[in-house]
Design a protein around this motif. Structure first.
Motif, mmCIF file in Angstrom:
data_model
loop_
_atom_site.group_PDB
_atom_site.id
_atom_site.type_symbol
_atom_site.label_atom_id
_atom_site.label_comp_id
_atom_site.label_asym_id
_atom_site.label_seq_id
_atom_site.Cartn_x
_atom_site.Cartn_y
_atom_site.Cartn_z
ATOM 1 N N LYS A 4 68.286 21.305 113.907
ATOM 2 C CA LYS A 4 69.137 20.870 115.014
ATOM 3 C C LYS A 4 70.002 19.570 115.026
ATOM 4 N N LYS A 5 71.136 19.449 114.956
ATOM 5 C CA LYS A 5 71.733 18.278 114.918
ATOM 6 C C LYS A 5 71.777 17.479 116.233
ATOM 7 N N MET A 6 71.419 16.030 115.944
ATOM 8 C CA MET A 6 71.430 15.197 117.255
ATOM 9 C C MET A 6 72.788 14.905 117.707
ATOM 10 N N SER A 7 72.834 14.680 119.018
ATOM 11 C CA SER A 7 74.115 14.441 119.671
ATOM 12 C C SER A 7 74.399 12.720 119.411
ATOM 13 N N SER A 8 75.698 12.520 119.578
ATOM 14 C CA SER A 8 76.098 11.340 119.007
ATOM 15 C C SER A 8 75.480 10.245 120.369
ATOM 16 N N SER A 9 75.448 10.537 121.501
ATOM 17 C CA SER A 9 74.972 9.956 122.668
ATOM 18 C C SER A 9 73.465 9.351 122.125
ATOM 19 N N ARG A 10 72.784 10.506 122.035
ATOM 20 C CA ARG A 10 71.329 10.373 121.742
ATOM 21 C C ARG A 10 70.887 9.292 120.493
ATOM 22 N N ARG A 11 71.804 9.541 119.219
ATOM 23 C CA ARG A 11 72.024 8.640 118.345
ATOM 24 C C ARG A 11 71.938 7.148 118.626
ATOM 25 N N ASN A 12 73.114 7.025 119.336
ATOM 26 C CA ASN A 12 73.541 5.579 119.848
ATOM 27 C C ASN A 12 72.454 4.992 120.596
ATOM 28 N N GLN A 13 71.891 5.744 121.517
ATOM 29 C CA GLN A 13 70.633 5.449 122.413
ATOM 30 C C GLN A 13 69.553 5.040 121.581
ATOM 31 N N LEU A 14 69.239 5.821 120.565
ATOM 32 C CA LEU A 14 68.170 5.428 119.315
ATOM 33 C C LEU A 14 68.459 4.166 118.819
ATOM 34 N N LYS A 15 69.813 3.810 118.366
ATOM 35 C CA LYS A 15 70.058 2.709 117.675
ATOM 36 C C LYS A 15 70.000 1.594 118.629
ATOM 37 N N SER A 16 70.398 1.671 119.651
ATOM 38 C CA SER A 16 70.184 0.537 120.606
ATOM 39 C C SER A 16 68.748 0.166 120.706
ATOM 40 N N LEU A 17 67.924 1.144 120.914
ATOM 41 C CA LEU A 17 66.605 0.863 121.094
ATOM 42 C C LEU A 17 65.889 0.229 119.885
ATOM 43 N N LEU A 18 66.255 0.578 118.572
ATOM 44 C CA LEU A 18 65.849 -0.025 117.473
ATOM 45 C C LEU A 18 66.277 -1.308 117.352
ATOM 46 N N LEU A 19 67.787 -1.496 117.610
ATOM 47 C CA LEU A 19 68.154 -3.155 117.681
ATOM 48 C C LEU A 19 67.316 -3.797 118.674
ATOM 49 N N GLN A 20 66.949 -3.381 119.951
ATOM 50 C CA GLN A 20 66.302 -4.142 120.781
ATOM 51 C C GLN A 20 64.767 -4.526 120.183
ATOM 52 N N ILE A 21 64.291 -3.592 119.720
ATOM 53 C CA ILE A 21 62.777 -3.784 119.096
ATOM 54 C C ILE A 21 63.085 -4.728 118.006
ATOM 55 N N GLY A 22 64.035 -4.640 117.135
ATOM 56 C CA GLY A 22 64.335 -5.603 115.758
ATOM 57 C C GLY A 22 64.547 -7.023 116.535
ATOM 58 N N GLU A 23 65.298 -7.078 117.440
ATOM 59 C CA GLU A 23 65.637 -8.597 117.930
ATOM 60 C C GLU A 23 64.331 -9.254 118.404
ATOM 61 N N GLU A 24 63.535 -8.319 119.361
ATOM 62 C CA GLU A 24 62.226 -9.074 119.694
ATOM 63 C C GLU A 24 61.321 -9.331 118.523
ATOM 64 N N MET A 25 61.214 -8.639 117.370
ATOM 65 C CA MET A 25 60.415 -8.943 116.364
ATOM 66 C C MET A 25 60.902 -10.099 115.675
ATOM 67 N N VAL A 26 62.049 -10.255 115.588
ATOM 68 C CA VAL A 26 62.739 -11.405 114.832
ATOM 69 C C VAL A 26 62.247 -12.561 115.946
ATOM 70 N N GLU A 27 62.473 -12.615 116.979
ATOM 71 C CA GLU A 27 62.088 -13.625 117.869
ATOM 72 C C GLU A 27 60.572 -14.090 117.787
ATOM 73 N N GLU A 28 59.910 -12.994 117.775
ATOM 74 C CA GLU A 28 58.346 -13.439 117.398
ATOM 75 C C GLU A 28 58.097 -14.011 116.226
ATOM 76 N N GLU A 29 58.572 -13.529 115.271
ATOM 77 C CA GLU A 29 58.408 -14.004 113.973
ATOM 78 C C GLU A 29 58.903 -15.579 114.058
ATOM 79 N N ALA A 30 60.033 -15.721 114.413
ATOM 80 C CA ALA A 30 60.717 -17.285 114.506
ATOM 81 C C ALA A 30 59.581 -18.233 115.348
ATOM 82 N N LEU A 31 59.131 -17.811 116.421
ATOM 83 C CA LEU A 31 58.116 -18.418 117.158
ATOM 84 C C LEU A 31 56.561 -18.715 116.365
#
Length: 175
Positions: A4-31
């Motif tokens: 089954k193909k993923m809808s574009s809205s679902r794909r964008n939502q997952l991308k934004s979640l991954l970016l948020q998690i990545g930003e948090e990890m980068v901030e933790e590593e910097a600290l």
């Protein structure tokens, strides 16, 4: 079955979640890196109290210079170890390539160089005289074979040599 193909809205939502998690990890590593840096500075670099007297200041400078010398020696030793290990790694890589048999030979450039220049490059200052390779070649003289020439006139012997060992002469005399 086809996936089954993923809808574009679902794909964008997952991308934004991954970016948020990545930003948090980068901030933790910097600290964490900042905390490690501060901890290291506290352990290895004590707080500086600058003395007021000239003699105490000179002693303080001597202590700092001794520490700098020790650190430079350690740094030099580390660099020597690293360069030695890098050479060993390169040698091992070459051995691995040779064992695999997939070593690509680099294209060599053609160099026009005389024999004298080549010997001078190889031997350096030892090579002073020019080499004449043609002088070292072996001289070959051609020997001319002289055929034996019969003495006298060739017309006298022609009948003796004519056909079948002189038998032609016998037949001619019988008739």
């Amino acid at each position: 079955m086809a996936e089954k193909k993923m809808s574009s809205s679902r794909r964008n939502q997952l991308k934004s979640l991954l970016l948020q998690i990545g930003e948090e990890m980068v901030e933790e590593e910097a600290l964490e890196a900042e905390q490690l840096k501060l901890k290291h500075m506290e352990e290895n670099c004590p707080s500086v109290s600058i003395p007021g007297c000239m003699q105490e200041l000179q002693d303080f400078c001597r202590k700092i210079h001794k520490k700098i010398d020790l650190l430079d020696e350690e740094r030099y030793d580390m660099e020597a170890k690293v360069s030695k290990s890098n050479k060993e790694i390169d040698d091992l890589k070459l051995k691995v390539q040779d064992l695999k048999g997939k070593f690509k030979k680099p294209a060599l450039k053609k160099v026009r160089m005389s024999a004298d220049a080549m010997l001078a490059a190889l031997l350096g200052s030892k090579h002073k005289m020019s080499t004449d390779h043609r002088a070292n070649l072996k001289q070959v003289k051609k020997e001319v074979k002289e055929e034996e020439k019969p003495a006298g006139d060739w017309r006298k012997n022609i009948e003796d040599k004519a056909g079948m060992g002189g038998r032609k002469k016998m037949f001619e005399t019988e008739t």
